[in-house]
Design an enzyme around this catalytic site. Structure first.
Site, mmCIF file in Angstrom:
data_model
loop_
_atom_site.group_PDB
_atom_site.id
_atom_site.type_symbol
_atom_site.label_atom_id
_atom_site.label_comp_id
_atom_site.label_asym_id
_atom_site.label_seq_id
_atom_site.Cartn_x
_atom_site.Cartn_y
_atom_site.Cartn_z
ATOM 1 C CE LYS A 50 9.674 -2.586 -15.159
ATOM 2 N NZ LYS A 50 8.695 -3.112 -14.172
ATOM 3 C CB THR A 102 6.155 -7.150 -13.679
ATOM 4 O OG1 THR A 102 7.017 -6.174 -13.072
ATOM 5 C CG2 THR A 102 4.918 -6.487 -14.236
ATOM 6 C CG HIS A 128 9.332 1.031 -17.215
ATOM 7 N ND1 HIS A 128 9.469 0.285 -18.370
ATOM 8 C CD2 HIS A 128 8.039 0.901 -16.849
ATOM 9 C CE1 HIS A 128 8.320 -0.289 -18.673
ATOM 10 N NE2 HIS A 128 7.427 0.069 -17.768
ATOM 11 C CG HIS A 129 9.923 4.233 -12.529
ATOM 12 N ND1 HIS A 129 10.469 3.463 -11.519
ATOM 13 C CD2 HIS A 129 8.810 3.564 -12.946
ATOM 14 C CE1 HIS A 129 9.705 2.421 -11.310
ATOM 15 N NE2 HIS A 129 8.707 2.448 -12.167
ATOM 16 C CG MET A 149 1.936 0.629 -9.607
ATOM 17 S SD MET A 149 0.663 1.350 -10.664
ATOM 18 C CE MET A 149 -0.434 -0.056 -10.856
ATOM 19 C CD GLU A 196 7.018 5.568 11.429
ATOM 20 O OE1 GLU A 196 7.601 5.095 12.410
ATOM 21 O OE2 GLU A 196 7.616 6.085 10.450
ATOM 22 N N PRO A 252 0.798 -1.243 0.000
ATOM 23 C CG PRO A 252 0.029 -0.952 2.194
ATOM 24 C CD PRO A 252 0.701 -1.958 1.293
HETATM 25 N N1 LIG Z 1 0.531 -4.265 -13.938
HETATM 26 C C1 LIG Z 1 0.667 -2.953 -14.032
HETATM 27 O O1 LIG Z 1 -0.140 -2.242 -14.674
HETATM 28 C C2 LIG Z 1 1.802 -2.298 -13.300
HETATM 29 C C3 LIG Z 1 1.967 -0.910 -13.311
HETATM 30 C C4 LIG Z 1 3.025 -0.372 -12.564
HETATM 31 C C5 LIG Z 1 3.875 -1.197 -11.842
HETATM 32 N N2 LIG Z 1 3.669 -2.533 -11.898
HETATM 33 C C6 LIG Z 1 4.469 -3.454 -11.098
HETATM 34 O O2 LIG Z 1 4.002 -3.355 -9.763
HETATM 35 C C7 LIG Z 1 5.073 -3.621 -8.860
HETATM 36 C C8 LIG Z 1 5.194 -2.474 -7.882
HETATM 37 O O3 LIG Z 1 5.558 -1.324 -8.625
HETATM 38 P P1 LIG Z 1 5.755 0.084 -7.839
HETATM 39 O O4 LIG Z 1 6.231 1.059 -8.833
HETATM 40 O O5 LIG Z 1 4.541 0.378 -7.043
HETATM 41 O O6 LIG Z 1 6.961 -0.301 -6.854
HETATM 42 P P2 LIG Z 1 7.294 0.343 -5.422
HETATM 43 O O7 LIG Z 1 8.694 -0.039 -5.135
HETATM 44 O O8 LIG Z 1 6.884 1.768 -5.403
HETATM 45 O O9 LIG Z 1 6.326 -0.440 -4.415
HETATM 46 C C9 LIG Z 1 6.592 -1.782 -4.089
HETATM 47 C C10 LIG Z 1 5.859 -2.094 -2.795
HETATM 48 O O10 LIG Z 1 6.206 -3.420 -2.430
HETATM 49 C C11 LIG Z 1 6.617 -3.440 -1.063
HETATM 50 N N3 LIG Z 1 7.686 -4.448 -0.908
HETATM 51 C C12 LIG Z 1 8.930 -4.398 -1.405
HETATM 52 N N4 LIG Z 1 9.628 -5.475 -1.021
HETATM 53 C C13 LIG Z 1 8.778 -6.225 -0.281
HETATM 54 C C14 LIG Z 1 8.898 -7.460 0.408
HETATM 55 N N5 LIG Z 1 10.050 -8.150 0.388
HETATM 56 N N6 LIG Z 1 7.828 -7.922 1.066
HETATM 57 C C15 LIG Z 1 6.653 -7.232 1.067
HETATM 58 N N7 LIG Z 1 6.475 -6.061 0.446
HETATM 59 C C16 LIG Z 1 7.533 -5.571 -0.216
HETATM 60 C C17 LIG Z 1 7.121 -2.054 -0.753
HETATM 61 O O11 LIG Z 1 6.912 -1.761 0.608
HETATM 62 C C18 LIG Z 1 6.235 -1.179 -1.641
HETATM 63 O O12 LIG Z 1 5.073 -0.819 -0.937
HETATM 64 C C19 LIG Z 1 6.304 -3.849 -9.729
HETATM 65 O O13 LIG Z 1 6.462 -5.231 -9.931
HETATM 66 C C20 LIG Z 1 5.922 -3.191 -11.054
HETATM 67 O O14 LIG Z 1 6.560 -3.784 -12.170
HETATM 68 C C21 LIG Z 1 2.663 -3.088 -12.601
HETATM 69 O O1 LIG Z 2 6.458 1.015 -13.123
HETATM 70 C C1 LIG Z 2 6.619 -0.198 -13.395
HETATM 71 O O2 LIG Z 2 7.439 -0.953 -12.837
HETATM 72 C C2 LIG Z 2 5.794 -0.782 -14.475
HETATM 73 N N1 LIG Z 2 5.906 -2.053 -14.690
HETATM 74 C C3 LIG Z 2 5.091 -2.765 -15.620
HETATM 75 C C4 LIG Z 2 5.950 -3.750 -16.368
HETATM 76 O O3 LIG Z 2 6.950 -4.250 -15.767
HETATM 77 O O4 LIG Z 2 5.600 -4.021 -17.521
HETATM 78 C C5 LIG Z 2 4.361 -1.888 -16.586
HETATM 79 C C6 LIG Z 2 3.856 -0.650 -16.017
HETATM 80 C C7 LIG Z 2 4.882 0.094 -15.243
#
Ligand SMILES: NC(=O)c1ccc[n+]([C@@H]2O[C@H](COP(=O)([O-])OP(=O)(O)OC[C@H]3O[C@@H](n4cnc5c(N)ncnc54)[C@H](O)[C@@H]3O)[C@@H](O)[C@H]2O)c1
Ligand SMILES: O=C(O)C1=N[C@H](C(=O)O)CCC1
Length: 263
Positions: free
Chosen positions: A157, A99, A153-154, A14, A44, A10
């Protein structure tokens, strides 16, 4: 019927958007979060703390203590896989954006869902424009089999190539004759210069601050190229897809990989 939702991750880029989306939609009730660092000094999160809902560091503890219909997982591959497996085993339908899952992990999760007759979705990209990009690319590859994928991507990632790029290549692979692209005797004078190779296609990953999520699929043919491009400028682009998937998952009895399977 209000759907009870748990969100894992949370505090993430994302996950925090997903918390807002779920809380703003009267069809959903956010009943708990899974956050490994909850209440640890320095982690927190006022938004999560203000939710007045239970937050658990571990999924199994959460699932044993909270009744829910659905899990949204937006974490990292290692735990995303564990969370998804535990959700299915606790009769909670997963909607997973995380992912980097392996093919073996995806196959295992799908077979568990089939045994449980419990649906859900794992999607590398929930943006409808990205799914259209993948479908249009699959169509184009039938006629233009030489293709490179450039995903950008940023720079926070973790995984490369992106899940979207791999999914795009997998979808293209279904309609294109396998081929090795470029000169048969080409030589990389710097390792990695030609990018990752998936079934003869090349995938290039750019990581830079200022970017969110972007992909170009470039097809080459005699005297021409075709470029199919999608850009996500912020993470709201993914929320409609997650919202749709949460509702759709309730009607499904099998886990699917990719949003295109339920559109
Ligand atoms: N499917 C989609 O449309 C989409 C879009 C964006 C990102 N993503 C994917 O979503 C995932 C998260 O992306 P993000 O940009 O929010 O990343 P982020 O690093 O901002 O958030 C990751 C979250 O996972 C938690 N986390 C990290 N390690 C952990 C662990 N060992 N145990 C439990 N929780 C843990 C962190 O506390 C954080 O809240 C990535 O895999 C990204 O590729 C998917
Ligand atoms: O921000 C990320 O990380 C994203 N991951 C997805 C991917 O691995 O394809 C796509 C959206 C952004």
């Amino acid at each position: 019927m209000t759907l009870k939702v748990i969100i894992a991750g949370p505090r993430g880029k994302m996950g925090s958007e997903a918390v807002k989306m779920v809380n703003e939609d009267s069809d959903f009730e956010l009943v708990a979060c899974i956050d490994r660092k909850h209440n640890e000094r320095g982690y927190e999160n006022p938004d999560v703390q203000a939710l007045n809902i239970p937050v658990f560091a571990h999924a199994e503890e959460c699932f044993q203590n909270v009744k829910a219909d659905l899990l949204v997982d937006l974490t990292v591959p290692e735990v995303g896989y564990e969370h998804t497996k535990a959700a299915l085993q606790n009769y909670i339908r997963p909607v997973v954006g995380t992912t980097g899952f392996t093919d073996e992990q995806l196959s295992e999760l799908i077979s568990i869902s089939r045994e449980m007759k419990l649906g859900g979705i794992i999607a590398p990209n929930f943006a409808i424009g990205a799914v259209l990009m993948m479908k249009f690319s699959q169509m184009a590859a039938k006629y233009l089999p030489d293709v490179d994928i450039i995903e950008k991507h940023h720079d926070n990632k973790l995984d490369a190539p992106s899940g979207t790029a791999v999914k795009t290549a997998e979808m293209i692979q279904k309609t294109r004759e396998a081929k090795k692209q470029g000169h048969p005797h080409e030589k990389e004078t710097i390792d990695g210069a030609r990018g990752a190779d998936h079934d003869g296609m090349h995938i290039h990953s750019v990581r830079l601050p200022g970017l969110v999520a972007h992909q170009e699929v470039i097809f080459g043919g005699p005297g021409q190229t075709l470029t199919i491009k999608h850009d996500s400028y912020n993470r709201k682009s993914f929320m409609d897809g997650i919202r749709f998937s949460l509702k759709k998952a309730m009607e499904m009895d099998e886990l699917v990989y990719g949003l295109e399977n339920i559109l």
